[in-house]
Design an enzyme around this catalytic site. Structure first.
Site: not given
Ligand code: BG6
Length: 509
Positions: A166, A234, A258
């Site tokens: 992505k 996050e 997502h």
């Molecule tokens: C990624 C994004 O696809 O997903 C990031 O580009 C983000 O910005 C990350 O931090 C979050 O993934 P996870 O698995 O840590 O929730």
């Protein structure tokens, strides 16, 4: 989908079929942080085939020995399981490196003999899985050059597949153009558009939870559900990714992929089977039912934010505009909240509130399904004058699990009602399995199972819904950024978005 069947078999899944994984962008972050540790976990889990090799392509001018040295040093920082020298050496000996500029034909010419030699030495049978872990603007060129080098043609039982990272496009037009161009070279069933959220155990469990339990499906609709909330929060900021993030922003980075996948899995109809296209048909059908937003809807139902300086876990952190490679008057959003409507029989008038942001007070991804209140408030005269609505909370990360909240009488002589929860914690039942989140995706691609990967129409449908928001936002640059301090739940308008409907974001502790 293979995984669902695996879960119910006692012997566990078999190792993947013989193949070579060819990684474009092998000296980049994704390779060292996720892909190599994921391959190691697959090996330890008995899921890598014995006949296996990795060829990394990168722009750094080094040879295989140096690449192995670097990878062997880096793995200790990024492995999610203890490293056993014997197992690591087995994998390291199967890793090769080809340097070069991917936009020219030279590295593809150099790749051919390395592939042939790896096939001969490791018995990989001419099956190649190409992984495009580069910047997105190279995706199309790489596929073209792979085609020109005759590396995408499948014949005599040998397969050729391409995993595309992505973001897949940056709006509807660019996603369409990318689909059109790579589909000139590859069949749709050779294209694995990855969204690593779909590799998360709890995300896959959504399907199992919904469709293998008789008790939830009958109430999974507008008659019983008041609304759904999806939070992807996050605590980290943009870290070293300022250059990418300035172009992307939260909507492209998190919502287009997502979060829309989470909506699709939560709301889709049961597929006729777990075949890749049966599942993907239902996901696309759901995405198509998301109500398009008019400019007025966008103004009233979308909230954007950008973090300023603040506190995370008691430590002061800088604002987004002071992050490396970020413009000092950037209008990129690091937070978004949206109220999404789904126009179909199951979900009419059941809003889906979604929010995602960087530098939030907690790291948490969860889906909350809030059920309607009991129809008659019998307990009006007790100390608690309102019964809590039942909430089903699906925690995707961290603390993966599912809990169902309901009202119970607090012991004592007066009738008081408290909220209690039936709680299922993944690790308590299944232990802690080392994972980077990429194991499942790599394994499924090696096995040729497309269920967890996005089809072209799913990607285009998501962009069709989100592009008008991007366009309007571009036309009306935000005047109030930064509008939330790091360590808070986004701008106050995000609370207002849900509260004006008489609802509240779930408090995440
Ligand atoms: C990624 C994004 O696809 O997903 C990031 O580009 C983000 O910005 C990350 O931090 C979050 O993934 P996870 O698995 O840590 O929730």
């Amino acid at each position: 989908m293979a995984l669902v069947t695996h879960a119910s078999t006692e012997s566990g899944p078999p190792p993947a079929v013989p193949c070579i994984l060819v990684v474009f962008g092998a000296t980049g972050d994704l390779t060292k942080r996720k892909l190599i540790p994921a391959l190691y976990n697959l090996l330890k889990g008995g899921l890598l085939p014995k006949e296996f090799a990795v060829i990394g392509l990168g722009t750094t001018d080094i040879d295989t020995d140096e690449f192995r040295r670097r990878i062997s040093t880096e793995i200790s920082a990024f492995a999610t399981a203890p490293l056993e020298p014997e197992a690591w050496n087995w994998l390291a000996e199967r890793i090769y490196y080809v340097p070069g500029d991917f936009t020219t034909s030279a590295p593809y010419e150099r790749l051919q003999p390395v592939l042939a030699e790896a096939d001969r030495k490791h018995g990989t049978q001419g099956n190649y899985l190409f992984y495009l872990a580069t910047i997105p603007k190279l995706f199309c060129k790489i596929v073209e050059l792979l085609g020109a080098a005759n590396l995408t043609q499948q014949e005599n039982g040998r397969w050729r597949r391409v995993i595309v990272e992505k973001p897949f496009g940056s709006d509807l037009n660019s996603a369409r153009a990318l689909n059109r161009d790579i589909r000139k070279i590859l069949d749709e069933n050779q294209i694995y558009r990855i969204d690593h959220y779909l590799g998360k155990e709890t995300v896959q469990n959504l399907l199992v939870f919904r469709f293998s339990n008789g008790i939830f499906e009958p109430i999974w609709n507008r008659r019983y559900i008041d609304h759904v909330q999806i939070t992807v929060a996050e605590t980290v900021g943009v870290e070293e990714r300022g250059r990418y993030y300035e172009e992307a922003g939260a909507l492209r980075d998190m919502v287009a992929n997502h979060i829309f996948q989470l909506i699709a899995l939560t709301a889709m109809e049961p597929p006729g089977s777990f075949d890749a296209d049966a599942v993907r048909d239902e996901k696309v059908k759901l995405l198509r039912a998301i109500q398009p937003m008019t400019p007025e809807d966008i103004l009233s139902r979308s909230i954007r934010g950008q973090y300023g300086a603040g506190l995370i876990d008691g430590q002061s952190v800088r604002g987004y505009r002071l992050e490396p490679k970020v413009s000092e008057n950037s209008s990129t959003e690091t937070f978004i909240a949206l109220k999404v409507a789904i126009d179909n029989w199951r979900w009419a008038e059941v809003p889906f509130y979604i929010r995602t942001g960087k530098r939030m007070p907690r790291h948490a991804t969860e889906i909350t399904v809030q059920f309607k209140r009991a129809p008659f408030q019998l307990f009006r005269r007790t100390e608690v004058d309102r019964l809590h609505s039942n909430q089903l909370v699906i925690r995707i990360q961290p603390d993966e699990g599912i809990s169902l909240e309901f009202g119970a009488k607090i012991p004592g002589s007066s009738l008081r009602i408290g909220t209690v929860a039936m709680d299922f914690e993944y690790t308590k039942y299944f232990g802690n399995k080392p994972s980077t989140g990429y194991e499942t995706m790599l394994y499924e691609a090696m096995q040729g199972d497309l269920t967890l990967f996005n089809r072209f129409d799913g990607v285009e449908t998501s962009w069709a819904m989100l592009t008008p928001i991007l366009d309007l936002w571009k036309a009306l640059p935000p005047r109030s950024f930064p509008n939330y301090p790091a360590g808070t739940w986004g701008p106050p308008e995000s609370q207002a978005l849900i509260e004006r409907d008489g609802r509240h974001w779930r408090i995440i502790k």
